[in-house]
Design an enzyme around this catalytic site. Structure first.
Site, PDB file in Angstrom:
ATOM      1  N   HIS A  15      16.677   2.951  12.787  1.00  9.50           N
ATOM      2  CA  HIS A  15      17.456   1.734  13.020  1.00  9.50           C
ATOM      3  C   HIS A  15      17.825   1.568  14.500  1.00  9.50           C
ATOM      4  O   HIS A  15      18.979   1.679  14.907  1.00  9.50           O
ATOM      5  CB  HIS A  15      18.705   1.702  12.143  1.00  9.50           C
ATOM      6  CG  HIS A  15      19.019   0.321  11.683  1.00  9.50           C
ATOM      7  ND1 HIS A  15      18.635  -0.160  10.455  1.00  9.50           N
ATOM      8  CD2 HIS A  15      19.624  -0.709  12.309  1.00  9.50           C
ATOM      9  CE1 HIS A  15      19.017  -1.415  10.329  1.00  9.50           C
ATOM     10  NE2 HIS A  15      19.610  -1.779  11.449  1.00  9.50           N
ATOM     11  N   GLY A  17      16.425  -1.375  -3.652  1.00 10.99           N
ATOM     12  CA  GLY A  17      15.143  -1.414  -4.331  1.00 10.99           C
ATOM     13  C   GLY A  17      14.733  -2.745  -4.914  1.00 10.99           C
ATOM     14  O   GLY A  17      13.756  -2.818  -5.668  1.00 10.99           O
ATOM     15  N   GLY A  77      30.429  -7.143  -2.037  1.00  8.54           N
ATOM     16  CA  GLY A  77      31.090  -7.034  -0.742  1.00  8.54           C
ATOM     17  C   GLY A  77      30.612  -5.918   0.150  1.00  8.54           C
ATOM     18  O   GLY A  77      31.168  -5.715   1.236  1.00  8.54           O
ATOM     19  N   HIS A  78      29.548  -5.193  -0.283  1.00 12.28           N
ATOM     20  CA  HIS A  78      29.006  -4.109   0.539  1.00 12.28           C
ATOM     21  C   HIS A  78      27.837  -4.664   1.344  1.00 12.28           C
ATOM     22  O   HIS A  78      26.710  -4.775   0.852  1.00 12.28           O
ATOM     23  CB  HIS A  78      28.566  -2.944  -0.335  1.00 12.28           C
ATOM     24  CG  HIS A  78      28.252  -1.700   0.444  1.00 12.28           C
ATOM     25  ND1 HIS A  78      26.965  -1.298   0.745  1.00 12.28           N
ATOM     26  CD2 HIS A  78      29.072  -0.763   0.997  1.00 12.28           C
ATOM     27  CE1 HIS A  78      26.999  -0.175   1.432  1.00 12.28           C
ATOM     28  NE2 HIS A  78      28.263   0.169   1.603  1.00 12.28           N
ATOM     29  N   ASN A 134      11.444  -9.115   2.518  1.00 10.60           N
ATOM     30  CA  ASN A 134      12.773  -8.848   1.965  1.00 10.60           C
ATOM     31  C   ASN A 134      13.845  -9.201   3.000  1.00 10.60           C
ATOM     32  O   ASN A 134      13.818  -8.705   4.131  1.00 10.60           O
ATOM     33  CB  ASN A 134      12.880  -7.373   1.572  1.00 10.60           C
ATOM     34  CG  ASN A 134      14.056  -7.098   0.662  1.00 10.60           C
ATOM     35  OD1 ASN A 134      14.680  -8.013   0.134  1.00 10.60           O
ATOM     36  ND2 ASN A 134      14.352  -5.823   0.470  1.00 10.60           N
ATOM     37  N   ASP A 163      23.109   2.354   9.646  1.00 12.31           N
ATOM     38  CA  ASP A 163      22.533   1.098  10.144  1.00 12.31           C
ATOM     39  C   ASP A 163      23.362   0.486  11.269  1.00 12.31           C
ATOM     40  O   ASP A 163      23.791  -0.676  11.182  1.00 12.31           O
ATOM     41  CB  ASP A 163      22.406   0.068   9.015  1.00 12.31           C
ATOM     42  CG  ASP A 163      21.598   0.561   7.831  1.00 12.31           C
ATOM     43  OD1 ASP A 163      20.634   1.300   8.049  1.00 12.31           O
ATOM     44  OD2 ASP A 163      21.945   0.191   6.695  1.00 12.31           O
ATOM     45  N   GLU A 173      10.585  -0.779   7.544  1.00 10.37           N
ATOM     46  CA  GLU A 173      11.865  -1.489   7.552  1.00 10.37           C
ATOM     47  C   GLU A 173      12.628  -1.184   8.844  1.00 10.37           C
ATOM     48  O   GLU A 173      12.137  -0.478   9.724  1.00 10.37           O
ATOM     49  CB  GLU A 173      12.717  -1.139   6.318  1.00 10.37           C
ATOM     50  CG  GLU A 173      13.078   0.315   6.176  1.00 10.37           C
ATOM     51  CD  GLU A 173      13.849   0.580   4.880  1.00 10.37           C
ATOM     52  OE1 GLU A 173      13.969  -0.318   4.038  1.00 10.37           O
ATOM     53  OE2 GLU A 173      14.329   1.716   4.722  1.00 10.37           O
ATOM     54  N   SER A 183      11.666  -5.354   4.715  1.00 12.80           N
ATOM     55  CA  SER A 183      11.748  -4.004   4.184  1.00 12.80           C
ATOM     56  C   SER A 183      10.760  -3.859   3.034  1.00 12.80           C
ATOM     57  O   SER A 183      10.826  -4.620   2.075  1.00 12.80           O
ATOM     58  CB  SER A 183      13.163  -3.711   3.698  1.00 12.80           C
ATOM     59  OG  SER A 183      13.220  -2.491   3.007  1.00 12.80           O
TER      60      SER A 183
END
Length: 321
Positions: free
Chosen positions: A277, A113, A89-90, A152, A32, A207, A172
């Site tokens: 992306h 998901g 934190g991701h 989303n 991404d 997305e 998304s």
């Protein structure tokens, strides 16, 4: 001995050529990647990872990962947990734009998901971690989602158009892709503006959107298919265009992206599995597109790739160097 040295030199020369070719293709592990930005003599992009990973280059060929992430792995804004309680934190799919003398970095926080997601934004005067001015200031929530019918709140993409207005597309699956005008100072949704659905919906596989402006049209790039599955990823890039940044976006056949339309721009080709992306850098007269792909020759690892964009009869096309 001379003959062995000759073979060794030939092998070394071949290796260097291969390394240079790989570097030119942007083959650094990344998922991404954001829009590439240029500050001074350096190019920067941000990508999914703990604390938000930053990567830089001086030539768009050789890339290095910065040792400095936007946030420390175990230290991130506490407000995020109000919207995504299990966040660790991701950060996902950042995008960055230069406004008002600052860099505005948009990021998303979620779990795979689910629709319990949030988009936030932080600012910095510089992208260079060695500068005395380097300091990320978090501005909090931009958009949150909770229900499956919502857009989303992930994959933000930011455009400043020729009229000086700021637009964000995001979303998304689930409710599809939304578009909204942002306030040019706060970087958040402009007072009184509502979100418009511009693609997808009904839990279809849309997305990683990206809105650009070229000539009289706005072009919306979106991914169909599935990401994040290595060599089983089925991402491909489609596009529609409109004279309005809020749509409707139609493909070359005149079909609305809200009704399943979408002109295919790029599919899997050779080792470049599941491209997606899109981000656009305009530099030295060129339209440079950054994407990621899954490398079929390297165990399906996700890598950043650079291609060039052109237009033919009003429609974009991508080509690798």
């Amino acid at each position: 001995m001379i003959q062995n040295t000759k073979y060794l030199l030939v092998a070394l020369f071949t290796l260097l050529i291969n390394l240079a070719t790989n570097a030119q293709q942007g083959e650094i592990e990344s998922h991404d990647p954001s829009t590439i930005l240029k500050e001074g003599n350096s190019y920067w992009f941000f990508s999914t990872g703990h604390g938000i990973k930053a990567t830089y280059s001086t030539d768009l060929v050789n890339w290095k990962v910065s040792p400095q992430t936007v946030y420390k792995k175990d230290s991130f804004p506490t407000w995020i947990k109000e919207y995504v309680p299990k966040f660790q934190g991701h950060f996902w799919a950042p995008d960055c734009i230069y406004l008002n003398g600052k860099y505005y970095l948009y990021y998303s926080c979620s779990s795979f998901g689910v629709t319990q997601s949030v988009i936030g934004v932080a600012t910095n005067e510089t992208l260079d971690p060695t500068s005395a001015k380097y300091k990320w200031t978090d501005l909090g929530m931009v958009m949150a989602s909770k229900e499956r019918k919502d857009f989303n709140a992930i994959d933000p993409s930011i455009l400043k158009d020729k009229q000086g207005k700021i637009w964000m597309t995001y979303g998304s699956f689930f409710g599809g892709i939304g578009a909204v005008e942002l306030d040019s100072i706060s970087g958040k949704i402009k007072t009184g503006e509502s979100i418009k659905k511009v693609a997808g919906g009904r839990e279809s596989d849309w997305e990683a959107s990206c809105l650009i402006q070229e000539g009289e049209y706005y072009y919306l790039f979106v991914n169909n298919g599935l990401c994040c599955k290595g060599l089983n990823s089925t991402y491909y890039i489609v596009c529609g265009r409109s004279k309005n940044p809020l749509g409707p976006f139609l493909d070359q056949t005149g079909k609305d992206l809200n009704a399943g339309g979408g002109t295919v721009i790029m599919r899997t080709e050779g080792k470049f599995q599941g491209p997606g992306h899109v981000g656009l850098l305009r530099d030295k007269g060129k339209k440079i597109i950054s994407i990621h792909y899954y490398d079929a020759e390297d165990q399906g690892k996700s890598k950043m790739n650079i291609v060039e964009m052109g237009f033919k009869k009003g429609w974009p096309y991508f080509k690798r160097k």
